[in-house]
Design an enzyme around this catalytic site. Structure first.
Site, short mmCIF file in Angstrom:
data_model
loop_
_atom_site.label_atom_id
_atom_site.label_comp_id
_atom_site.label_asym_id
_atom_site.label_seq_id
_atom_site.Cartn_x
_atom_site.Cartn_y
_atom_site.Cartn_z
CB CYS A 92 6.40 -20.68 -114.51
SG CYS A 92 8.01 -20.60 -113.70
CG HIS A 387 5.83 -17.30 -111.57
ND1 HIS A 387 5.60 -18.57 -112.02
CD2 HIS A 387 4.75 -16.57 -111.96
CE1 HIS A 387 4.43 -18.63 -112.63
NE2 HIS A 387 3.90 -17.42 -112.60
CG ASN A 409 0.65 -15.97 -113.73
OD1 ASN A 409 1.66 -16.63 -113.95
ND2 ASN A 409 0.20 -15.77 -112.51
#
Length: 469
Positions: A92, A387, A409
């Site tokens: 991520c 994250h 995202n």
């Protein structure tokens, strides 16, 4: 004394030792009785047990008053770009970092040109560099005992796929970038666990060998040569799982509608990096964090924890949330997205792509309070940065105060709100941790604080674990 007596004596010693360890601290029969009698006798309790035993906890704890259509209006929003999917990997941090770089490229060209960077290319060198970091770290600490915390760090975490924006900066500055189509994803980049398990095992084996070479007083040149051979083995594994890193390629830039601009040109990864990014990323940004356990306006550096041996440790300026919000708002108002990280699993309504502290009422469901504050959650490992996502928008009230935020995202375009998540400012304050912002949006005083002598901390701190969800 015969063997039976010896064995009986040993058993009695062990039993006595176990008994001594639990005196006053174990669950006695009396204590268990008190626990059992403290349980509710209300008939409704049986129905509650049946409901919880047969349903998802979140389905039962969902706050009905908080269910509804998510407000999608944002007073300050950067241009949208395609949504990527990190799949079953912990990259991520790389997806968010490259999202920021491609958005900056688009803004430089008035949002008429589009570029997408290869995650596989940068990931190859991330893994190779982390392997070298582990092996060289083992060499540096070879004269320390195996239970030393530094030695334990390298053998416990020989390699991983997590990280922060500092890794994007160090890797891109050193190796450049290539377009996504030039080096696409493989099964092992999308699913990293097995590859990393094998590489980790090999690195631990190599680490023991290097420690023995130091103990045998081998010459530094011989140790260096052997380490190079070891990295050759790791390189081989990476080429089989990720692919051979691209050295040269032809590429033509495209408009957002897909039409090419002129003829394709020949690039090296570094040529392409300079063309799209413009120059070194390092020293152009600061990373700020919110850690209420520690003093604000102080800088912290995480010892040993970086992506490349010759790169930069993670370094953060600790700031209150209101100051972090001001930095983010200044960047968004000027059209620049930001790397940011969160404890995204807390109070996440996955079906709506919505993050709010009142999404779920666990306290009422279980008849108890969950009362830790942010500092307490961090220090007990109950919460931390898990994250990284790309901060793209903020909704401000008439006085300029943030009401809600929006992030891009990396879980695919079908997740949440077409790949985006919306979070209330209350949730942002509780579960946002790190932000990377260009130095142009920071005050001289903030920059001075960031450049002050950092306080060194070890990477096993709950807040200094890399973003990898």
């Amino acid at each position: 004394m015969n063997k039976k007596i010896i064995l009986l004596s040993l058993c009695l010693m062990v039993a006595g030792s176990m008994s001594a360890q639990t005196v006053g601290g174990g669950i006695s029969a009396e204590m268990l009785q008190k626990i059992e009698t403290s349980q509710s006798k209300n008939p409704a309790y049986k129905a509650l047990k049946n409901a919880i035993a047969n349903n998802k906890i979140d389905d039962l704890a969902k706050n009905y008053k908080n269910i509804g259509q998510v407000d999608s209006y944002f007073s300050v929003e950067t241009p949208k770009q395609s949504i990527h999917d990190q799949k079953s990997s912990g990259r991520c941090w790389m997806f968010s970092g490259l999202n920021v770089l491609r958005a900056d490229f688009a803004k430089t060209h008035n949002d008429t040109l589009n570029v997408e960077f290869s995650h596989a290319f940068l990931f190859f060198y991330d893994q190779l560099e982390k392997a070298n970091l582990m092996l060289q770290g083992v060499i540096d600490c070879a004269k320390k005992p195996m239970d030393d915390e530094h030695v334990q760090f390298f053998f416990r975490h020989p390699i991983n796929d997590g990280g922060t924006f500092c890794g994007v900066a160090d890797l891109a500055d050193k190796y450049g970038l290539v377009p996504m189509g030039v080096m696409p994803e493989t099964y092992s980049t999308d699913n990293t666990s097995k590859m990393q398990q094998m590489v980790s095992s090999k690195l631990r084996e190599f680490g023991l060998e290097l420690r023995q070479m130091v103990a045998d007083k081998k010459k530094p040149a011989a140790i260096r040569d052997r380490k190079t051979e070891m990295l050759g083995t790791i390189y081989h594994i990476l080429t089989l799982t990720i692919g051979e890193p691209v050295k040269e390629f032809n590429y033509a830039f495209r408009k957002r509608d897909g039409k090419t601009i002129g003829e394709a040109k020949r690039y090296t990864p570094m040529d392409f990096y300079k063309t799209t990014v413009g120059g070194p990323i390092n020293d152009t940004f600061i990373m700020v964090m919110n850690d209420p356990r520690r003093p604000y306006h102080k800088t912290f550096e995480v010892e040993l924890d970086r992506h490349t041996y010759d790169g930069h440790n993670w370094k953060y300026l600790n700031l209150p949330m209101d100051e972090i919000a001001k930095l983010a708002i200044a960047s968004l108002k000027n059209g620049h997205k930001l790397y940011s990280s969160y404890d995204v699993g807390k109070q996440l309504d996955r079906s709506r792509g919505y993050l709010d502290i009142d999404n779920y009422d666990y306290a009422s469901l279980f008849g108890t309070n969950f009362g830790m504050n942010k500092a307490q959650r961090i220090e007990t490992f109950d919460s931390g940065s898990t994250h990284a996502m790309t901060l793209t928008a903020v909704d401000l009230d008439a006085e300029g105060n943030p009401l809600k935020w929006k992030v891009e995202n990396s879980w695919g375009e079908t997740y949440g709100q077409q790949g985006y998540l919306v979070m209330t400012n209350a949730w942002f304050g509780e579960y946002m941790f790190r932000l990377v912002v260009s130095k142009r949006y920071a005050s001289l005083e903030t920059l001075r604080q960031f450049d002050s002598e950092p306080i060194m901390v070890m990477p096993d701190d709950p807040l200094f674990i890399g973003d990898d969800m």
